[in-house]
Design a protein around this motif. Structure first.
Motif, PDB file in Angstrom:
ATOM      1  N   LEU A   1      -9.880  -9.247   6.106  1.00 42.55           N
ATOM      2  CA  LEU A   1      -9.085  -7.734   6.362  1.00 42.55           C
ATOM      3  C   LEU A   1      -8.988  -6.996   4.406  1.00 42.55           C
ATOM      4  N   GLU A   2      -9.202  -5.706   4.808  1.00 39.53           N
ATOM      5  CA  GLU A   2      -9.069  -5.116   3.544  1.00 39.53           C
ATOM      6  C   GLU A   2      -7.607  -5.455   2.838  1.00 39.53           C
ATOM      7  N   PRO A   3      -7.417  -4.549   2.099  1.00 40.13           N
ATOM      8  CA  PRO A   3      -6.425  -5.089   1.021  1.00 40.13           C
ATOM      9  C   PRO A   3      -5.104  -3.970   2.095  1.00 40.13           C
TER      10      PRO A   3
ATOM     11  N   VAL B   1      -6.345   0.186  15.502  1.00 38.52           N
ATOM     12  CA  VAL B   1      -7.056   0.344  16.559  1.00 38.52           C
ATOM     13  C   VAL B   1      -6.249  -0.855  17.183  1.00 38.52           C
ATOM     14  N   ILE B   2      -6.540  -2.125  17.008  1.00 35.38           N
ATOM     15  CA  ILE B   2      -6.425  -3.514  16.835  1.00 35.38           C
ATOM     16  C   ILE B   2      -5.296  -3.590  17.536  1.00 35.38           C
ATOM     17  N   LEU B   3      -4.460  -2.748  16.672  1.00 35.21           N
ATOM     18  CA  LEU B   3      -3.263  -3.257  17.309  1.00 35.21           C
ATOM     19  C   LEU B   3      -2.283  -2.858  18.398  1.00 35.21           C
TER      20      LEU B   3
ATOM     21  N   SER C   1     -10.952  -2.388   8.277  1.00 31.91           N
ATOM     22  CA  SER C   1     -10.167  -1.431   7.196  1.00 31.91           C
ATOM     23  C   SER C   1      -8.954  -1.098   7.929  1.00 31.91           C
ATOM     24  N   ASP C   2      -8.066  -0.390   7.381  1.00 34.69           N
ATOM     25  CA  ASP C   2      -5.932  -0.315   8.078  1.00 34.69           C
ATOM     26  C   ASP C   2      -6.279   0.357   9.234  1.00 34.69           C
TER      27      ASP C   2
ATOM     28  N   ALA D   1      -5.352  -3.532   4.948  1.00 33.84           N
ATOM     29  CA  ALA D   1      -4.935  -3.562   6.619  1.00 33.84           C
ATOM     30  C   ALA D   1      -4.087  -4.778   6.531  1.00 33.84           C
ATOM     31  N   ARG D   2      -4.308  -5.641   5.154  1.00 31.43           N
ATOM     32  CA  ARG D   2      -3.496  -6.880   5.072  1.00 31.43           C
ATOM     33  C   ARG D   2      -1.707  -6.368   4.611  1.00 31.43           C
ATOM     34  N   GLU D   3      -1.584  -5.642   4.137  1.00 25.90           N
ATOM     35  CA  GLU D   3      -0.387  -5.376   3.829  1.00 25.90           C
ATOM     36  C   GLU D   3       0.541  -4.737   5.231  1.00 25.90           C
ATOM     37  N   ARG D   4      -0.634  -3.932   5.817  1.00 27.24           N
ATOM     38  CA  ARG D   4       0.364  -3.089   6.929  1.00 27.24           C
ATOM     39  C   ARG D   4       0.426  -4.760   8.148  1.00 27.24           C
ATOM     40  N   LEU D   5      -0.800  -6.014   7.820  1.00 20.13           N
ATOM     41  CA  LEU D   5       0.506  -7.084   8.469  1.00 20.13           C
ATOM     42  C   LEU D   5       1.297  -6.916   8.217  1.00 20.13           C
TER      43      LEU D   5
END
Length: 110
Positions: free
Chosen positions: A46-48, A92-94, A86-87, A50-54
């Motif tokens: 994960l990009e940073p 989209v995955i979420l 990416s975020d 995306a990791r932050e969103r997760l």
């Protein structure tokens, strides 16, 4: 004799409690090791942003976030993820994974 038996029972109970505590400690260590491996894997896929969103999702829906993390790691291990996510891709995955919301209509009589 009664005191000897009582001492033996106490000794067995103490040994049992110590064994139980040791097993709990091992379980905690395994869980921490698993969590560390998951975080390392997520850092690689994960990009940073995306990791932050997760991580933000994990605060509100920990079970859902854990399931998404496990799916992402499994996809990466199977080789289905080639580049870092990416975020926008994570969004989209979420959206695909999020269950559909039900709509309720309330009618008033009168």
């Amino acid at each position: 004799m009664a005191e000897d038996e009582l001492a033996e029972i106490r000794r067995r109970k103490m040994a049992e409690m110590q064994q139980h505590a040791a097993m709990q400690q091992q379980d905690m260590e395994r869980q921490q090791q698993y969590e560390a491996q998951m975080q390392m894997a997520l850092m690689q896929i994960l990009e940073p942003e995306a990791r932050e969103r997760l991580n933000t999702i994990k605060l509100t829906k920990p079970d859902f976030a854990r399931a998404v993390e496990q799916q992402l790691v499994m996809l990466a291990q199977s080789g289905r993820i080639k580049n870092k996510i990416s975020d926008d891709q994570l969004k989209v995955i979420l959206q695909q994974v999020t269950p559909a919301k039900r709509e309720f209509n309330i009618r008033r009589k009168g």
